[in-house]
Each structure stands twice: as C-alpha cells, then as structure tokens.
Design an enzyme around this catalytic site. Structure first.
Site, PDB file in Angstrom:
ATOM      1  N   TYR A  91      97.378   8.760  18.748  1.00  0.00           N
ATOM      2  CA  TYR A  91      96.239   7.826  18.719  1.00  0.00           C
ATOM      3  C   TYR A  91      96.661   6.492  18.093  1.00  0.00           C
ATOM      4  CZ  TYR A  91      91.893   5.699  16.978  1.00  0.00           C
ATOM      5  OH  TYR A  91      90.882   4.824  16.668  1.00  0.00           O
ATOM      6  N   GLU A 117      94.300   3.169  11.378  1.00  0.00           N
ATOM      7  CA  GLU A 117      95.299   4.203  11.695  1.00  0.00           C
ATOM      8  C   GLU A 117      96.641   3.573  12.075  1.00  0.00           C
ATOM      9  OE1 GLU A 117      95.634   7.850  12.136  1.00  0.00           O
ATOM     10  OE2 GLU A 117      94.215   7.622  10.509  1.00  0.00           O
ATOM     11  N   LEU A 164      85.246  -0.955  23.035  1.00  0.00           N
ATOM     12  CA  LEU A 164      85.122   0.127  22.059  1.00  0.00           C
ATOM     13  C   LEU A 164      85.527   1.481  22.635  1.00  0.00           C
ATOM     14  CD1 LEU A 164      81.635  -0.778  20.507  1.00  0.00           C
ATOM     15  CD2 LEU A 164      83.869  -1.768  20.030  1.00  0.00           C
ATOM     16  N   ARG A 186      80.270  11.844  33.067  1.00  0.00           N
ATOM     17  CA  ARG A 186      80.366  13.087  32.305  1.00  0.00           C
ATOM     18  C   ARG A 186      79.447  14.119  32.944  1.00  0.00           C
ATOM     19  NH1 ARG A 186      84.358  10.813  30.514  1.00  0.00           N
ATOM     20  NH2 ARG A 186      84.593   9.972  28.428  1.00  0.00           N
ATOM     21  N   LYS A 197      96.834   2.892  19.979  1.00  0.00           N
ATOM     22  CA  LYS A 197      96.021   1.775  19.483  1.00  0.00           C
ATOM     23  C   LYS A 197      96.894   0.568  19.111  1.00  0.00           C
ATOM     24  CE  LYS A 197      91.574   2.751  19.491  1.00  0.00           C
ATOM     25  NZ  LYS A 197      90.532   1.831  19.967  1.00  0.00           N
ATOM     26  N   THR A 257      92.466  -0.420  14.686  1.00  0.00           N
ATOM     27  CA  THR A 257      92.163   0.581  13.657  1.00  0.00           C
ATOM     28  C   THR A 257      93.156   0.595  12.506  1.00  0.00           C
ATOM     29  OG1 THR A 257      92.183   2.982  13.262  1.00  0.00           O
ATOM     30  CG2 THR A 257      93.347   2.230  15.206  1.00  0.00           C
TER      31      THR A 257
HETATM   32  P1  NAP Z   1      83.353   7.274  19.549  1.00  0.00           P
HETATM   33  O1  NAP Z   1      82.014   7.596  18.938  1.00  0.00           O
HETATM   34  O2  NAP Z   1      84.326   8.382  19.756  1.00  0.00           O
HETATM   35  O3  NAP Z   1      83.058   6.571  20.977  1.00  0.00           O
HETATM   36  C1  NAP Z   1      84.060   6.424  21.924  1.00  0.00           C
HETATM   37  C2  NAP Z   1      83.445   5.882  23.199  1.00  0.00           C
HETATM   38  O4  NAP Z   1      84.480   5.723  24.188  1.00  0.00           O
HETATM   39  C3  NAP Z   1      82.382   6.800  23.849  1.00  0.00           C
HETATM   40  O5  NAP Z   1      81.364   6.010  24.391  1.00  0.00           O
HETATM   41  C4  NAP Z   1      83.170   7.474  24.961  1.00  0.00           C
HETATM   42  O6  NAP Z   1      82.374   7.909  26.036  1.00  0.00           O
HETATM   43  C5  NAP Z   1      84.044   6.300  25.407  1.00  0.00           C
HETATM   44  N1  NAP Z   1      85.171   6.720  26.220  1.00  0.00           N
HETATM   45  C6  NAP Z   1      86.102   7.681  25.933  1.00  0.00           C
HETATM   46  N2  NAP Z   1      87.005   7.775  26.939  1.00  0.00           N
HETATM   47  C7  NAP Z   1      86.626   6.877  27.871  1.00  0.00           C
HETATM   48  C8  NAP Z   1      87.154   6.510  29.134  1.00  0.00           C
HETATM   49  N3  NAP Z   1      88.250   7.092  29.632  1.00  0.00           N
HETATM   50  N4  NAP Z   1      86.522   5.526  29.837  1.00  0.00           N
HETATM   51  C9  NAP Z   1      85.418   4.933  29.366  1.00  0.00           C
HETATM   52  N5  NAP Z   1      84.853   5.255  28.171  1.00  0.00           N
HETATM   53  C10 NAP Z   1      85.469   6.208  27.437  1.00  0.00           C
HETATM   54  O7  NAP Z   1      84.085   6.147  18.711  1.00  0.00           O
HETATM   55  P2  NAP Z   1      83.490   5.094  17.649  1.00  0.00           P
HETATM   56  O8  NAP Z   1      83.565   5.710  16.300  1.00  0.00           O
HETATM   57  O9  NAP Z   1      82.219   4.541  18.159  1.00  0.00           O
HETATM   58  O10 NAP Z   1      84.626   3.977  17.672  1.00  0.00           O
HETATM   59  C11 NAP Z   1      84.567   2.888  18.588  1.00  0.00           C
HETATM   60  C12 NAP Z   1      85.950   2.311  18.760  1.00  0.00           C
HETATM   61  O11 NAP Z   1      86.450   1.847  17.515  1.00  0.00           O
HETATM   62  C13 NAP Z   1      87.004   3.287  19.290  1.00  0.00           C
HETATM   63  O12 NAP Z   1      87.874   2.561  20.099  1.00  0.00           O
HETATM   64  C14 NAP Z   1      87.718   3.750  18.033  1.00  0.00           C
HETATM   65  O13 NAP Z   1      89.032   4.165  18.340  1.00  0.00           O
HETATM   66  C15 NAP Z   1      87.689   2.482  17.213  1.00  0.00           C
HETATM   67  N6  NAP Z   1      87.675   2.656  15.776  1.00  0.00           N
HETATM   68  C16 NAP Z   1      86.764   3.466  15.183  1.00  0.00           C
HETATM   69  C17 NAP Z   1      86.732   3.570  13.818  1.00  0.00           C
HETATM   70  C18 NAP Z   1      85.727   4.446  13.116  1.00  0.00           C
HETATM   71  O14 NAP Z   1      85.940   4.763  11.953  1.00  0.00           O
HETATM   72  N7  NAP Z   1      84.634   4.807  13.755  1.00  0.00           N
HETATM   73  C19 NAP Z   1      87.643   2.830  13.024  1.00  0.00           C
HETATM   74  C20 NAP Z   1      88.552   2.002  13.677  1.00  0.00           C
HETATM   75  C21 NAP Z   1      88.557   1.903  15.058  1.00  0.00           C
HETATM   76  P3  NAP Z   1      81.680   9.372  26.051  1.00  0.00           P
HETATM   77  O15 NAP Z   1      80.517   9.284  25.131  1.00  0.00           O
HETATM   78  O16 NAP Z   1      81.285   9.565  27.469  1.00  0.00           O
HETATM   79  O17 NAP Z   1      82.732  10.324  25.573  1.00  0.00           O
HETATM   80  N1  GDD Z   2      88.232  15.663  11.118  1.00  0.00           N
HETATM   81  C1  GDD Z   2      88.600  16.347  10.043  1.00  0.00           C
HETATM   82  N2  GDD Z   2      88.251  17.664   9.932  1.00  0.00           N
HETATM   83  N3  GDD Z   2      89.316  15.719   9.096  1.00  0.00           N
HETATM   84  C2  GDD Z   2      89.656  16.418   7.987  1.00  0.00           C
HETATM   85  C3  GDD Z   2      89.303  17.756   7.811  1.00  0.00           C
HETATM   86  C4  GDD Z   2      88.574  18.413   8.837  1.00  0.00           C
HETATM   87  O1  GDD Z   2      88.234  19.587   8.762  1.00  0.00           O
HETATM   88  N4  GDD Z   2      89.773  18.162   6.603  1.00  0.00           N
HETATM   89  C5  GDD Z   2      90.399  17.124   6.060  1.00  0.00           C
HETATM   90  N5  GDD Z   2      90.348  16.062   6.892  1.00  0.00           N
HETATM   91  C6  GDD Z   2      90.969  14.760   6.661  1.00  0.00           C
HETATM   92  C7  GDD Z   2      91.888  14.315   7.800  1.00  0.00           C
HETATM   93  O2  GDD Z   2      93.147  15.003   7.729  1.00  0.00           O
HETATM   94  C8  GDD Z   2      91.979  12.829   7.508  1.00  0.00           C
HETATM   95  O3  GDD Z   2      92.956  12.592   6.526  1.00  0.00           O
HETATM   96  C9  GDD Z   2      90.603  12.497   6.926  1.00  0.00           C
HETATM   97  O4  GDD Z   2      89.986  13.752   6.609  1.00  0.00           O
HETATM   98  C10 GDD Z   2      89.681  11.730   7.873  1.00  0.00           C
HETATM   99  O5  GDD Z   2      89.665  12.406   9.130  1.00  0.00           O
HETATM  100  P1  GDD Z   2      88.632  11.964  10.283  1.00  0.00           P
HETATM  101  O6  GDD Z   2      87.264  11.917   9.744  1.00  0.00           O
HETATM  102  O7  GDD Z   2      88.894  12.862  11.446  1.00  0.00           O
HETATM  103  O8  GDD Z   2      89.013  10.460  10.586  1.00  0.00           O
HETATM  104  P2  GDD Z   2      90.426   9.729  10.761  1.00  0.00           P
HETATM  105  O9  GDD Z   2      90.660   8.932   9.503  1.00  0.00           O
HETATM  106  O10 GDD Z   2      91.483  10.649  11.191  1.00  0.00           O
HETATM  107  O11 GDD Z   2      90.133   8.746  11.978  1.00  0.00           O
HETATM  108  C11 GDD Z   2      88.923   7.967  12.026  1.00  0.00           C
HETATM  109  O12 GDD Z   2      89.133   6.722  11.419  1.00  0.00           O
HETATM  110  C12 GDD Z   2      90.111   5.887  12.062  1.00  0.00           C
HETATM  111  C13 GDD Z   2      90.201   4.604  11.247  1.00  0.00           C
HETATM  112  O13 GDD Z   2      91.049   4.799  10.161  1.00  0.00           O
HETATM  113  C14 GDD Z   2      88.554   7.838  13.511  1.00  0.00           C
HETATM  114  O14 GDD Z   2      87.279   7.243  13.606  1.00  0.00           O
HETATM  115  C15 GDD Z   2      89.534   6.958  14.248  1.00  0.00           C
HETATM  116  O15 GDD Z   2      89.061   6.715  15.583  1.00  0.00           O
HETATM  117  C16 GDD Z   2      89.649   5.634  13.485  1.00  0.00           C
HETATM  118  O16 GDD Z   2      90.552   4.775  14.146  1.00  0.00           O
END
Ligand code: NAP
Ligand code: GDD
Length: 323
Positions: free
Chosen positions: A150, A128, A81, A36, A154, A126
């Site tokens: 997405y 999702e 991840l 990056r 996934k 996820t």
């Molecule tokens: P995050 O904060 O967005 O972290 C994503 C990571 O992936 C960062 O380290 C990013 O690097 C790296 N990355 C992105 N593109 C890449 C590439 N082309 N090559 C190598 N690394 C790359 O996500 P998180 O919330 O920690 O989630 C971790 C994982 O769980 C993700 O796969 C997400 O889809 C999944 N997940 C998350 C949730 C949730 O609610 N948090 C729920 C279900 C599943 P940089 O920092 O350099 O951008």
């Molecule tokens: N981001 C965002 N911004 N979301 C909003 C907003 C806004 O201003 N207003 C309403 N929302 C609603 C979105 O439309 C969605 O329904 C909900 O808030 C949650 O949005 P996010 O926090 O962006 O998360 P996500 O549910 O779409 O996705 C996250 O959770 C997934 C697991 O269910 C991400 O972490 C994904 O990577 C992960 O897989």
C-alpha cells in the site's frame, strides 16, 4: 457560477465528509462509483447527501471509465480519494493495490491533462509513505520509506502527482494525511474495531477483542477536520504538498483505554493479543508536523483524540443497541 467537483472514492469515509463539505459550499458534486454487488452508499445516506450527488460508473483500474468521468463532470476540482486503503490487505492483494492506488492516479491525471487541463487536482497521499520513519516528526521534507505494498503504491501516486505538476503545469496537490477517523470509519481499521468491540462488550454481545501490535503509535485526527484541508489546498494560487496531522502521537493501547473507559470498562480485561493481526512489516510510529498546513492554508485540527474516540463510541453504542 456553480463549481463542479469530481470525487473518486466518494463512498468511502473521506468521500462522504468531503461530499457534505462541497455540497454545503454550493458545488455540484459528481462521484465516481465502482460497480459492487451490494450497496456501497451507506455513508452517503448517513451524511444525508445520497440524493444530491451525480453518480458516474467507473473504476480506477479502467482508464476509459476514468476518462469518461472527467469529460462528463467537466470538473473545476478533482479529489482522488479512491483506493484499496487497508494496509493489512495490501500484502494479500499487492497487484490490485498497485493498480488502483498507483497506476489509477495516472489514469486520472492523464485524463485531466488531455481533456481538462484547467482542473485542479487533489491526491490522497498518506503518512504510510514515511513508514520506517527517517525523522522523529515527519514533515514535507522527510524522506520516504514505505513498509507495505500500500505504502509503495501510494508513493507512486504521490510522485506521479508531483511529476504531472512539474511536467505539464497542472494545478496538482498532494495531501500527505496522517490517520483520520470518524464514526464512518471502516470496521477493519483499529479505532473502529476497538470502539465497535467496546460497545458490543458493554452490551453483552461480544466477550473479548483480539488485536495485533498495540504498542504501535499513530497520529490520529478527525476526518471531518481533514477534508477541510483537502479543499483548502485546491483554493491556493499555487499547487503544493502538505502534511496534515495533529502533531500528537498515541499508542493503540492508550486509544483502547480511552474507548473502554468511556463505557466504564477496563480494556485490560478484554483485549487479547493475536499474532494473526501482526503485519509482515510494521510502521511502529507516526507523528506529523502540520506547521506548513497551518502557515499556508490556515488549517488547524479542531478535534483531539479523546473527543474523537468518544464521538465514535457514542455512535457505536447507539448502533449496536439497535442491532
Ligand atoms: P476508504 O473508506 O477505504 O474509501 C476508499 C474508497 O475508494 C471507497 O469509496 C471505495 O469504493 C473506493 N475504491 C476502492 N477501489 C476502487 C476502484 N478500483 N475504483 C474506484 N473506487 C474504488 O478510505 P478513506 O479512509 O476514505 O480514505 C480516502 C483516501 O485517503 C484513500 O485514498 C486512502 O488511501 C487515503 N488516506 C486515508 C487516510 C485515513 O486515515 N483515512 C490517511 C491517509 C490517506 P467502495 O466503497 O465501493 O469500496
Ligand atoms: N487494523 C488493525 N487491526 N490494526 C491493528 C490491530 C488490529 O487488530 N492491532 C494493532 N493494530 C495496529 C496496526 O498494526 C497499525 O500499526 C495501527 O494499529 C493502525 O492500523 P490501521 O487502523 O489499520 O491503520 P493504518 O495506520 O495501517 O492505515 C491507515 O492510516 C494510513 C495513514 O497513516 C489507513 O487509513 C491507510 O489508508 C492510511 O493511509
């Protein structure tokens, strides 16, 4: 013997919590880090682990770099991840999302199959993938119906993990995690967007908060609890798929109320609805059933939404005050 782990996405929210967990358990932790132009290790510094990690250059889109990372780290466990994880961005970057979140998983599984077949593998799947939900409460048997590029990418990652487990007998598990948050959550996700804005409004640095669909419902847990479930999956004799969730669903609106309440404000006075934040196709409601994770892994969420949002608010109040 010291165990070796490779974490892709180590600079993300979950990567930072998982790195801390594995280091505390005595693992040697390697992190695949994409190039990056600006610093991406701030979360690892926040967790106090930046100096304890072996960094390996690589990108999930680049199969050679992924292969090299597997060979160099000689991992007992790989946690995949890395992802373009922001759902809203996936309509603007559908191909990148498909390559990184979908094909990237195959790059990693293929490297493990060829060079390190004893390695145990965790795939960050996820909720999702459930998208347009086919059951009121979603578990491991609920049919998938993704609603974004997405979610579609996934789903590929999930099924290729299942396929490599069945085809090549790899110890490959898929964690179907529902939303999980923390003070290290990216600012674009709704919980952090809200806690950051509430802190700014309270301190006179912002006037209002523009949101999209605040009637959407999510099953929100704490990232620190959820990385324990990832680790537990790889400690089982048998690889499998597990839903990780709290079993409680809440509207974005109610989450706003909790956050603003915490600093003595009424969210209704500040939240504005802006069509720009609505999605082309919405996931209206998610509600997970973590019974299998509880039964097989002995895992239970420890943090309720109120505690989680308060933790995030406290961290944002401190951070905003220092700006
Ligand atoms: P995050 O904060 O967005 O972290 C994503 C990571 O992936 C960062 O380290 C990013 O690097 C790296 N990355 C992105 N593109 C890449 C590439 N082309 N090559 C190598 N690394 C790359 O996500 P998180 O919330 O920690 O989630 C971790 C994982 O769980 C993700 O796969 C997400 O889809 C999944 N997940 C998350 C949730 C949730 O609610 N948090 C729920 C279900 C599943 P940089 O920092 O350099 O951008
Ligand atoms: N981001 C965002 N911004 N979301 C909003 C907003 C806004 O201003 N207003 C309403 N929302 C609603 C979105 O439309 C969605 O329904 C909900 O808030 C949650 O949005 P996010 O926090 O962006 O998360 P996500 O549910 O779409 O996705 C996250 O959770 C997934 C697991 O269910 C991400 O972490 C994904 O990577 C992960 O897989």
């Amino acid at each position: 013997m010291t165990k070796s782990a490779l974490i892709t996405g180590i600079t993300g929210q979950d990567g930072a919590y998982l790195a801390r967990l594995l280091l505390d358990k005595g693992y040697k932790v390697h992190g695949l880090v994409a190039r990056r132009s600006s610093d991406s290790r701030w979360r690892l510094r926040e967790m106090g682990v930046e100096a304890d990690i072996v960094y390996l250059d690589g990108d999930m889109a680049d199969a050679c770099s992924v292969q090299r990372a597997v060979i160099q780290s000689a991992p007992d466990e790989v946690y995949n991840l890395a992802a373009q994880s922001f759902v809203a961005a996936s309509w603007n970057q559908p191909v990148t999302t498909g390559i990184v979140d979908g094909l990237g998983v195959t790059h990693l599984l293929e490297a493990i199959r060829q060079f390190s077949p004893h390695t145990r593998f965790y795939q960050a799947s996820t909720s999702e993938m459930f998208g347009l939900i086919q059951a009121e409460q979603q578990d491991e048997n609920t049919p998938f119906y993704p609603r974004s590029p997405y979610g579609v990418a996934k789903l590929y990652g999930h099924w290729i993990t299942v396929n490599y487990r069945e085809s090549f007998n790899l110890h490959a598990s898929s964690g179907i995690l529902f939303n999980h948050e923390s003070p290290l959550r990216g600012i674009e996700f709704v919980t952090r967007k809200v806690t950051d804005a509430a802190a700014r409004i309270k301190q006179g640095k912002q006037q209002e908060l523009a949101l999209g669909n605040i009637d959407a419902k999510r099953d929100w847990g704490f990232a620190g609890d959820y990385v324990e479930a990832m680790w537990l999956m790889l400690q089982q004799d048998k690889p499998d798929d597990f839903v990780v969730a709290t079993g409680v669903t809440t509207t974005v609106r109610e989450m706003c109320r909790i956050a603003f309440d915490h600093v003595g404000l009424n969210y209704r006075d500040y939240v504005k609805i802006d069509p720009a934040f609505f999605r082309p196709a919405e996931v209206e409601v998610l509600l997970g059933n973590p019974a299998k994770a509880q039964r097989v892994l002995g895992w239970k969420p420890k943090t309720d939404l109120d505690t989680l949002i308060r933790m995030m608010m406290d961290a944002d109040m401190k951070r905003v005050a220092k700006e």
